[in-house]
Design a protein around this motif. Structure first.
Motif, PDB file in Angstrom:
ATOM      1  N   PRO A  69       0.818  -1.231   0.000  1.00 13.72           N
ATOM      2  CA  PRO A  69       0.000   0.000   0.000  1.00 13.72           C
ATOM      3  C   PRO A  69       0.846   1.273   0.000  1.00 13.72           C
ATOM      4  N   GLU A  70       2.066   1.189   0.517  1.00 12.18           N
ATOM      5  CA  GLU A  70       2.945   2.360   0.538  1.00 12.18           C
ATOM      6  C   GLU A  70       3.443   2.743  -0.844  1.00 12.18           C
ATOM      7  N   ASP A  71       3.243   1.881  -1.798  1.00 10.77           N
ATOM      8  CA  ASP A  71       3.612   2.193  -3.181  1.00 10.77           C
ATOM      9  C   ASP A  71       2.514   2.948  -3.917  1.00 10.77           C
ATOM     10  N   THR A  72       1.396   3.142  -3.267  1.00 13.98           N
ATOM     11  CA  THR A  72       0.296   3.887  -3.869  1.00 13.98           C
ATOM     12  C   THR A  72       0.725   5.325  -4.128  1.00 13.98           C
ATOM     13  N   ALA A  73       0.619   5.754  -5.377  1.00 12.04           N
ATOM     14  CA  ALA A  73       1.077   7.088  -5.756  1.00 12.04           C
ATOM     15  C   ALA A  73       0.756   7.315  -7.233  1.00 12.04           C
ATOM     16  N   VAL A  74       0.951   8.540  -7.652  1.00  7.66           N
ATOM     17  CA  VAL A  74       0.965   8.834  -9.077  1.00  7.66           C
ATOM     18  C   VAL A  74       2.422   8.744  -9.529  1.00  7.66           C
ATOM     19  N   TYR A  75       2.653   7.963 -10.557  1.00  8.01           N
ATOM     20  CA  TYR A  75       3.998   7.721 -11.051  1.00  8.01           C
ATOM     21  C   TYR A  75       4.226   8.554 -12.307  1.00  8.01           C
ATOM     22  N   TYR A  76       5.342   9.273 -12.306  1.00  5.49           N
ATOM     23  CA  TYR A  76       5.667  10.170 -13.399  1.00  5.49           C
ATOM     24  C   TYR A  76       6.928   9.705 -14.112  1.00  5.49           C
ATOM     25  N   CYS A  77       6.824   9.674 -15.394  1.00  7.99           N
ATOM     26  CA  CYS A  77       7.981   9.393 -16.231  1.00  7.99           C
ATOM     27  C   CYS A  77       8.818  10.665 -16.346  1.00  7.99           C
ATOM     28  N   TYR A  78      10.126  10.518 -16.320  1.00  8.82           N
ATOM     29  CA  TYR A  78      11.042  11.660 -16.327  1.00  8.82           C
ATOM     30  C   TYR A  78      12.136  11.448 -17.365  1.00  8.82           C
ATOM     31  N   GLY A  79      12.468  12.538 -18.036  1.00 10.76           N
ATOM     32  CA  GLY A  79      13.587  12.476 -18.963  1.00 10.76           C
ATOM     33  C   GLY A  79      14.414  13.741 -18.882  1.00 10.76           C
ATOM     34  N   ARG A  80      15.714  13.599 -18.967  1.00  6.33           N
ATOM     35  CA  ARG A  80      16.614  14.752 -18.996  1.00  6.33           C
ATOM     36  C   ARG A  80      17.332  14.765 -20.332  1.00  6.33           C
ATOM     37  N   GLY A  81      17.094  15.860 -21.076  1.00  6.40           N
ATOM     38  CA  GLY A  81      17.675  15.977 -22.395  1.00  6.40           C
ATOM     39  C   GLY A  81      19.185  16.159 -22.355  1.00  6.40           C
ATOM     40  N   LEU A  82      19.787  16.071 -23.509  1.00  6.27           N
ATOM     41  CA  LEU A  82      21.239  16.139 -23.601  1.00  6.27           C
ATOM     42  C   LEU A  82      21.784  17.487 -23.151  1.00  6.27           C
ATOM     43  N   LEU A  83      20.969  18.552 -23.226  1.00  8.49           N
ATOM     44  CA  LEU A  83      21.387  19.880 -22.795  1.00  8.49           C
ATOM     45  C   LEU A  83      20.890  20.210 -21.386  1.00  8.49           C
ATOM     46  N   GLY A  84      20.336  19.215 -20.716  1.00  7.79           N
ATOM     47  CA  GLY A  84      19.944  19.400 -19.331  1.00  7.79           C
ATOM     48  C   GLY A  84      18.486  19.733 -19.085  1.00  7.79           C
ATOM     49  N   ARG A  85      17.742  19.965 -20.143  1.00  6.20           N
ATOM     50  CA  ARG A  85      16.323  20.289 -19.947  1.00  6.20           C
ATOM     51  C   ARG A  85      15.587  19.064 -19.437  1.00  6.20           C
ATOM     52  N   GLU A  86      14.651  19.287 -18.528  1.00  9.76           N
ATOM     53  CA  GLU A  86      13.898  18.192 -17.934  1.00  9.76           C
ATOM     54  C   GLU A  86      12.496  18.104 -18.536  1.00  9.76           C
ATOM     55  N   PHE A  87      12.040  16.881 -18.706  1.00 10.84           N
ATOM     56  CA  PHE A  87      10.713  16.620 -19.259  1.00 10.84           C
ATOM     57  C   PHE A  87       9.969  15.668 -18.328  1.00 10.84           C
ATOM     58  N   TRP A  88       8.670  15.897 -18.203  1.00 13.49           N
ATOM     59  CA  TRP A  88       7.834  15.059 -17.343  1.00 13.49           C
ATOM     60  C   TRP A  88       6.644  14.536 -18.123  1.00 13.49           C
ATOM     61  N   GLY A  89       6.293  13.287 -17.857  1.00 14.38           N
ATOM     62  CA  GLY A  89       5.059  12.732 -18.390  1.00 14.38           C
ATOM     63  C   GLY A  89       3.888  13.177 -17.541  1.00 14.38           C
ATOM     64  N   GLN A  90       2.699  12.772 -17.955  1.00 16.19           N
ATOM     65  CA  GLN A  90       1.491  13.254 -17.302  1.00 16.19           C
ATOM     66  C   GLN A  90       1.154  12.485 -16.039  1.00 16.19           C
ATOM     67  N   GLY A  91       1.813  11.383 -15.779  1.00 16.62           N
ATOM     68  CA  GLY A  91       1.544  10.608 -14.576  1.00 16.62           C
ATOM     69  C   GLY A  91       0.538   9.505 -14.806  1.00 16.62           C
ATOM     70  N   THR A  92       0.773   8.402 -14.129  1.00 15.93           N
ATOM     71  CA  THR A  92      -0.178   7.288 -14.154  1.00 15.93           C
ATOM     72  C   THR A  92      -0.366   6.823 -12.712  1.00 15.93           C
ATOM     73  N   LYS A  93      -1.596   6.612 -12.321  1.00 10.14           N
ATOM     74  CA  LYS A  93      -1.914   6.343 -10.927  1.00 10.14           C
ATOM     75  C   LYS A  93      -1.822   4.856 -10.627  1.00 10.14           C
ATOM     76  N   VAL A  94      -1.141   4.552  -9.538  1.00 11.25           N
ATOM     77  CA  VAL A  94      -1.037   3.190  -9.045  1.00 11.25           C
ATOM     78  C   VAL A  94      -1.643   3.145  -7.654  1.00 11.25           C
ATOM     79  N   THR A  95      -2.605   2.268  -7.472  1.00 13.46           N
ATOM     80  CA  THR A  95      -3.238   2.091  -6.179  1.00 13.46           C
ATOM     81  C   THR A  95      -3.062   0.647  -5.742  1.00 13.46           C
ATOM     82  N   VAL A  96      -2.502   0.467  -4.556  1.00 12.06           N
ATOM     83  CA  VAL A  96      -2.293  -0.870  -4.005  1.00 12.06           C
ATOM     84  C   VAL A  96      -3.181  -0.991  -2.771  1.00 12.06           C
ATOM     85  N   SER A  97      -4.172  -1.842  -2.876  1.00 13.32           N
ATOM     86  CA  SER A  97      -5.145  -1.943  -1.796  1.00 13.32           C
ATOM     87  C   SER A  97      -5.758  -3.331  -1.771  1.00 13.32           C
ATOM     88  N   SER A  98      -6.052  -3.791  -0.579  1.00 15.62           N
ATOM     89  CA  SER A  98      -6.724  -5.083  -0.454  1.00 15.62           C
ATOM     90  C   SER A  98      -8.234  -4.905  -0.480  1.00 15.62           C
TER      91      SER A  98
END
Length: 115
Positions: free
Chosen positions: A86-115
């Motif tokens: 359950p502690e892994d429950t979060a919105v997960y974001y993809c991240y990329g750092r370009g060759l010149l240092g610029r950072e890029f983020w994805g829109q996020g995908t939600k992961v819910t761990v629950s019984s």
């Protein structure tokens, strides 16, 4: 440049899940690719990051359970998550750092761990 994350969902404790991030450009346009997550009420934290031609780092809470991989031919970066809690429950974001240092983020995908 766009990063499109997918694969989130609702799972039970102990289950596995695989996230995927599709890159709009070549994976070689990035010198680092990875995943971060943000749980409700908490700061965004590193999950895993893979540096081109270099090291792979994981957050302490996921070491030994999660594995990041790059598929340069398909321009994707994937996160295999095992033994989820359950502690892994979060919105997960993809991240990329370009060759010149610029950072890029994805829109996020939600992961819910629950019984």
């Amino acid at each position: 440049v766009q990063l499109q994350a997918s694969g989130g969902g609702l799972v039970h404790p102990g289950d596995s899940l695989r996230l995927s991030c599709a890159l709009s450009g070549s994976a070689f346009s990035f010198n680092a690719l990875g995943w971060y997550r943000q749980a409700p009420g908490k700061q965004r934290e590193l999950v895993a990051i893979k540096v081109l031609g270099g090291s792979t780092n994981y957050g302490d809470s996921v070491k030994g359970r999660f594995a990041i991989s790059r598929d340069d031919a398909k321009s994707t970066v994937n996160l295999q998550m095992n033994t989820l809690t359950p502690e892994d429950t979060a919105v997960y974001y993809c991240y990329g750092r370009g060759l010149l240092g610029r950072e890029f983020w994805g829109q996020g995908t939600k992961v819910t761990v629950s019984s």
